[in-house]
Design a protein around this motif. Sequence first.
Motif, mmCIF file in Angstrom:
data_model
loop_
_atom_site.group_PDB
_atom_site.id
_atom_site.type_symbol
_atom_site.label_atom_id
_atom_site.label_comp_id
_atom_site.label_asym_id
_atom_site.label_seq_id
_atom_site.Cartn_x
_atom_site.Cartn_y
_atom_site.Cartn_z
ATOM 1 N N ASP A 841 0.981 -1.207 0.044
ATOM 2 C CA ASP A 841 -0.002 0.045 0.105
ATOM 3 C C ASP A 841 0.804 1.183 0.083
ATOM 4 N N SER A 842 2.117 1.106 -0.218
ATOM 5 C CA SER A 842 3.164 2.099 -0.304
ATOM 6 C C SER A 842 3.331 3.052 0.866
ATOM 7 N N SER A 1049 9.313 -2.634 -12.121
ATOM 8 C CA SER A 1049 8.167 -1.794 -11.599
ATOM 9 C C SER A 1049 6.900 -2.513 -11.853
ATOM 10 N N ASP A 1051 4.227 -1.477 -13.099
ATOM 11 C CA ASP A 1051 3.934 -1.569 -14.401
ATOM 12 C C ASP A 1051 4.659 -2.241 -15.667
ATOM 13 N N SER A 1091 8.099 1.225 -5.354
ATOM 14 C CA SER A 1091 6.767 1.451 -4.785
ATOM 15 C C SER A 1091 5.738 0.658 -5.514
ATOM 16 N N PRO A 1092 4.507 0.354 -4.973
ATOM 17 C CA PRO A 1092 3.598 -0.080 -5.928
ATOM 18 C C PRO A 1092 2.771 0.645 -7.036
ATOM 19 N N ASP A 1093 3.016 1.973 -6.701
ATOM 20 C CA ASP A 1093 2.748 2.780 -7.636
ATOM 21 C C ASP A 1093 3.676 3.312 -8.723
ATOM 22 N N SER A 1094 4.813 2.664 -8.668
ATOM 23 C CA SER A 1094 5.843 2.795 -9.758
ATOM 24 C C SER A 1094 6.564 4.235 -9.543
ATOM 25 N N LYS A 1095 6.255 5.187 -8.547
ATOM 26 C CA LYS A 1095 6.590 6.419 -8.480
ATOM 27 C C LYS A 1095 7.810 6.449 -7.856
#
Length: 1207
Positions: A841-842, A1049, A1051, A1091-1095
């Motif tokens: 969940d970052s 990542s 994505d 991070s799970p959102d690739s940021k």
Amino acid sequence: MRLLERNDTGDFSLTDDIPDDQVPQYAILSHTWGDEEVSFEDVTDSTRKNKRGYSKIQFCGDQAGRDGLNFFWIDTCCINKSDCDEFQEALNSMFRWYRNAAKCYVYLTDVSTYQQDADSNPGWELAFRKSRWFTRGWTLQELIAPKVVEFFSEDRKRLGDKNSLAQHIHNTTGIPLGALQANKLSDFSFDVRMSWIKHRSTTREEDRAYCLFGIFNVQMRLLYGEGEERAFERLREEISKYDRCLSSLHSTDPRLDKKRIEEAKGGLLAGAYRWVFANPDFCLWRERSESRLLWINGDPGKGKTMLLCGIINELQGAIVADGHCRNLAYFFCQATDSRINNAIAVLRGLIYLLAHQQPRLISHVRKYTDAGKSLSDANAWFALSDILVGMLGDPNVKPTCLVVDALDECVIDLPKLLDFIVCISSDRIKWLLTSRNETIIEKKLKSNNARTRLSLELKENAMEVSHAVDVYIDDKLSGLEALQDDALLKDQVRDILHNKANGTFLWVALVVQELSKDGVESWHVLQIVEEVPPGLDGMYGRMLDEIERNKRDSEFCRRILSVVTVAYRPLHLDEIGGLSGLPEQIAKTTENVHKIVAKCGSFLTVRDNQIYLVHQSAKDYLSDKASPLLFPSGVAMTHHHISDRSLKLLSDKLQRDVYGLCAPGFSIDHVRVPDPDPLATVRYSCVYWVDHLCNWQSSDDSKHPDIFQDGGIVDDFLRQHYLHWLEALSLCKSMPQGILSMAKLESILQHRSITSQLPSLVADMRRFVLYWKWVIENYPLQVYASALVFSPAQSITRGLFTQEERKWITSRPMVEDNWNACRQTLEGHRGWVRSVAFSPDSKWVASGLDDSTIKIWEAATGSCTQTLEGHGDGVNSVAFSPNSKWVASGSTDSTIKIWEAATGSCTQTLEGHGDVVRSVAFSPDSKWVASGSTDSTIKIWEAATGSCTQTLEGHGDVVRSVAFSPDSKWVASGSDDSTIKIWEAATGPCTQTLEGHGNRVWSVAFSPDSKWVASGSADSTIKIWEAATGSCTQTLEGHGDGVNSVAFSPDSKWVASGSTDSTIKIWEAATGLCTQTLEGHGGWVWSVAFSPDSKWVVSESDDNTIKIWEAATGSCTQTLEGHGGSVKSVASSLDSKLIASGSNDTNPPHYPWYGTDMSKRWITKGAENWLWLPLEYQSQCLAAAASTIAIGCSSGRVLTIKFTTDS
């Protein structure tokens, strides 16, 4: 403990060691040691009777027999002093053993009843006061601890007990009577308790400190030979740890809240609450062990809180009478105060009082605080509930009553609190709760079969309440001056109030307040009570009408009531004037403000210059039925006004060095609030101005078109006073709230179509505060020094406040132009960091260390929230489960541990590997854990049970890395045999062996679609493999040394790699193009993760840091200090072990002008800290000449800074 047991002949023998929970009732002897004491070894020897000290043992045994006690304890012969561990434990347990004794006999060998004074009267009293027993150190706790202490003369005559001789003892020792009469020692200050040893001596000098263990409720190792001074120093350190532990719990003291409530309501009236003690439901709860929960419920104003105050007093009296053999902890919820209107505050308050009453239970809190775990972060509920469960389940906990008032006013996490209450089931624990009649509370409490309900609306109870209200009316009318000389009028008023009150205390209190106002004469009274409508709403309406009739001040009253109603905490008289927009002539003095507050009907009450709403029902009324009057433009507009006024107040009051600290390195720990406090009027505004701006949430900016524009009030404030605001937040100890405020402000701007430069300004300022949070929080004036000197040259914040930079720096160091790709640096490790992982969940980052611990970090703030301990050696790998509930860790001790992420508790220890565990990974469904080991095998474990389901064999050397495919079908492993293997997870066969690397394979990772495998090798390359066929599709080259870690990542577009060359590279997976090279670590990079959102990319290094990087832009947003205390408590990084002189001396070089401190984190002038050095600028070597200093940094750069010679 061991005891001496009497037999029928009066002789005795030594028992075996008895467990604490099986110790029978026993007597205990207190005496002063003399010649020929009977020792532990002598007890079994028949010659013991020949020793002079035997007579004391015989006396104690005989007296115990006369008192019906078969067991007794004597220090000389019940402790085996030759056993070092037993001796240590005994001296640390001594206070408890004396406290738990049924009776303590004090045998005074220098007092005789045969003594007479000059007039032939018994002269033992003088000898008693002069007895040697009162001068010895260890006898202090023997006097204080036991409930029953009986004094005997040398001729075995009873002289009296601790109560009957209390005045003699007090006159002799100076110990307060309260301490002798079983009052809690925590009621007496440190200095008072320390004074009790002042005139006492011990044979061994260290014992003067050791004999105080029980007095201060600490446990320490005995180190005879350390000397008295060092022993007292260690004692003070332990006491300080205890105090710090309590302070970590302290958000409010429920004892003071109770006192405030009672005073605000005019004091307790026994006749108004004593009826409950005869109530069958209350008696059932109090007397029957199976009745463990009593819920008192009733409508607003029925006196529930005062009823509870009376019950608490009654229970406290009984506890004192019983010698404090039970605990009582309580908490008062208040919806109008954000500090005490939530479930976490309830737990915190209960734990705080339990720790005060039974200090031994503080160990459950210290389990967290000593490990560096926070009790104020996102995991606070889990930590505090775990602590309270531990306290209540402690085998030594006394029977305990937990009391919570106004559950309906617990507005945050009430369901969670109710579930917790229902789940606590023990015959030793009772709950007493009050609330309004609310469905959610009734539904939750129904599930507790041991619940008893006392409804104030039931006919028989309502009659008792009505009678109690009548008693309350009689009491209040007896104090009304206007009725003192007219009995007939008093009777008329009483009858009217009895008829209108409808069993509501609050209604009566409000009427009496009106009758007590200045100017109310006896001939007004009858008219007032006849006009007053029954019911609270009617009363509140009348109070508002009364305010409106006062035309001159009604507008001021409306402003104050509207602000108090929406404020997040009770406001101070110093604060309310400015926030309400009162005219300067009123707002400039608290006396004038108080006069306006007093004209707000009876809605408000003032205590210690703090303004409180009289009752939650008053807030409900003002927010609802009075809303058209108080909020004619809506509540949101009031929030806007408060935010606007806050910014104006802050702009007027804030300035550089507002407290006059002067020294740039002045620590927040040494700050003392000046009198008068320059921040008194703006403390609320400092913390809450952004919250009110958020709650404005106006969709129509046309009314305030410039608020978010360049030159608007927000823009102006930030450009002129941002650094002053950060300084003030530090002084108010509210930096975390400030960071959250900047995040909220940035969020507001992101959701609006704004053409101004404000969003860019706020984004830069947020980066600034995140990066410099730790140093500003701990050293407020460094916001003008280090924070400006080392911020990027192109930082908007730095550019705006160039004039604030310290003038004593004449030549500034070269710094980066822009914020670099490092978002955060997490510090606080005591050794090398071997592994890191993001939670799915970052929100969290886990790090594994070679000091055998795992740390859990809050990604947004950089705060360390958990330190997990239990491994017997270094931790090489950590992984979060996909549901974020669990953390797996693999260690050099050959085990894998599964930890509950929220609480830090270890739920499984997986054993089976024959050597070091190098890597662990969860399956995507969280059911399985894979581990790779130096024993060349991979094991698959069932996470829930810990059973090993597969052992995969085939590698010819150490397995460095394992990874599950996202569909859970496959496991990939990388080995020192230079190969990667793909295994079928369910059945275990090897389906692919991937060959091509020229050296060890350090890391493997699956792409999120399970099609590709990435591998990093000691040959400095990364390879991308097609999982189905085993063909190599890409070889990525560019690192200057071995690749230790690779990650896709989420994505699947990017691959990150961490290398021994101290860099991280971001690669485009499809083409193999290197798009970013992230530099900043001062050592090898061991692990990388997206991070799970690739940021973001997180990396860990053997420079003892974790860095978080912005993957897309390479811009840096934060450098955070993760430790919670002094800079010196942080372990040095690997590079920082080098010293400037090149010798093995760990002291930094000394220069008469400038140098660095021991931690190499400060540039110093003389002995004072002047300029804090961020991690990447910390000294590896140093040269200085007068006012110029050159620093060689662990990052490889060299700094040159020149100072003025007269700075």
